[in-house]
Enzyme design. Structure first.
Site, PDB file in Angstrom:
ATOM      1  N   LYS A 166       0.800  -1.218   0.000  1.00 56.15           N
ATOM      2  CA  LYS A 166       0.000   0.000   0.000  1.00 56.15           C
ATOM      3  C   LYS A 166       0.842   1.282   0.000  1.00 56.15           C
ATOM      4  O   LYS A 166       0.417   2.309  -0.532  1.00 56.15           O
ATOM      5  CB  LYS A 166      -0.961   0.007   1.197  1.00 56.15           C
ATOM      6  CG  LYS A 166      -2.036  -1.068   1.100  1.00 56.15           C
ATOM      7  CD  LYS A 166      -3.019  -0.978   2.254  1.00 56.15           C
ATOM      8  CE  LYS A 166      -4.093  -2.042   2.155  1.00 56.15           C
ATOM      9  NZ  LYS A 166      -5.108  -1.924   3.224  1.00 56.15           N
ATOM     10  N   ASP A 217     -10.330   2.210   1.713  1.00 62.11           N
ATOM     11  CA  ASP A 217     -10.529   1.690   3.067  1.00 62.11           C
ATOM     12  C   ASP A 217     -11.201   2.730   3.958  1.00 62.11           C
ATOM     13  O   ASP A 217     -12.081   2.401   4.756  1.00 62.11           O
ATOM     14  CB  ASP A 217      -9.186   1.293   3.697  1.00 62.11           C
ATOM     15  CG  ASP A 217      -8.601   0.028   3.106  1.00 62.11           C
ATOM     16  OD1 ASP A 217      -9.384  -0.842   2.666  1.00 62.11           O
ATOM     17  OD2 ASP A 217      -7.360  -0.099   3.096  1.00 62.11           O
TER      18      ASP A 217
END
Length: 275
Positions: free
Chosen positions: A68, A105
């Site tokens: 990420k 997210d």
């Protein structure tokens, strides 16, 4: 004939990922029979080569740990949301060849809470201090009007959480993990720790608990979630987060909105039940 379009989730380890199940269910529901979604075992060392090798058939990538942050230097632009936590879990490949990074997210957490009726909270507790905890703080910066207490195992982790709080504009207070039972009295508790970590807290759930957001989805329910439900507290689970963040990815990658949330959740539930 429709042009073949590809997408995939990358990470290491990746075999456990439910992303293919969720995205494929969405494609089927949307009639995107020329779309495919796969999973690839890719670590940080292999990521640049994988990204460079993508051709025009690729529409997007989902990224899990440990990629990420590693993907950020490979992108042409990064959204403000992703920049706020230095984490990209979504890459959209545009028609003109640009690589655009985002983080679903954070809005996925907010959407999962909203689905259970949590629009605002006056305070919150966060259990843990890893990458998911920083996303939790980013989500809380939009819905929490008061302080957030982070329960951590080390001074270093506490300093990190305070730093995220300053960056995100939220009042983060730090407490030692030994006092984690106190976390359960907040109106919103977000558990971001690995499987088994919060099991010892199950016996300390108060008589009238607020909302628990436990980001795990396997094993599920956790001991803490079970105890919380037994006391009639609201529980948001990891599958809720996974489905909401994946739905946002589907919308960005395919340009089709809204994503079929109920179909995706049902597919995820069935896949977990079969394991």
């Amino acid at each position: 004939m429709s042009t073949i379009r590809r997408a995939a989730v990358l990470g290491s380890p990746i075999a456990h990922s439910l992303s293919p199940v969720l995205h494929r269910a969405a494609y089927a529901e949307l009639g995107l029979d020329h779309w495919s979604y796969d999973r690839f075992e890719v670590d940080e060392a292999g990521l640049p080569g994988f990204v460079e090798g993508l051709d025009a058939s690729w529409a997007g990538l989902s990224l899990t740990m440990p990629l990420k942050r590693a993907v950020i230097p490979l992108l042409d632009s990064v959204s403000e949301t992703a920049s706020s936590v230095e984490a990209v879990n979504t890459v959209v490949l545009t028609e003109d060849g640009r690589r655009v990074g985002d983080n679903t997210d954070i809005p996925g957490m907010i959407a999962a809470l909203r689905e259970r009726g949590v629009e605002k909270t006056e305070s919150a507790s966060v259990l843990g201090a890893g990458a998911t905890a920083s996303s939790a703080l980013a989500a809380l910066s939009e819905i929490c009007t008061g302080p957030v207490t982070a329960f951590v195992r080390s001074r270093h982790r506490g300093d990190e959480m305070r730093g995220w709080g300053e960056r995100l504009g939220i009042d983060v207070r730090v407490a030692d993990w030994a006092e984690a039972e106190q976390a359960l009295h907040a109106p919103l508790v977000i558990a971001t720790t690995p499987a088994g970590t919060t099991d010892a807290l199950a016996g300390a759930v108060p008589d009238a608990p607020g909302t628990l957001f436990d980001v795990l989805y396997e094993p599920w329910p956790t001991a803490l979630a079970t105890a919380w439900s037994a006391r009639n507290g609201a529980v948001v689970g990891g599958l809720d987060l996974l489905v909401h963040q994946a739905a946002l990815q589907v919308e960005q990658m395919t340009g089709r909105s809204p994503a079929p949330l109920a179909t995706m959740r049902r597919a995820g539930e069935q896949a977990l039940a079969a394991r």
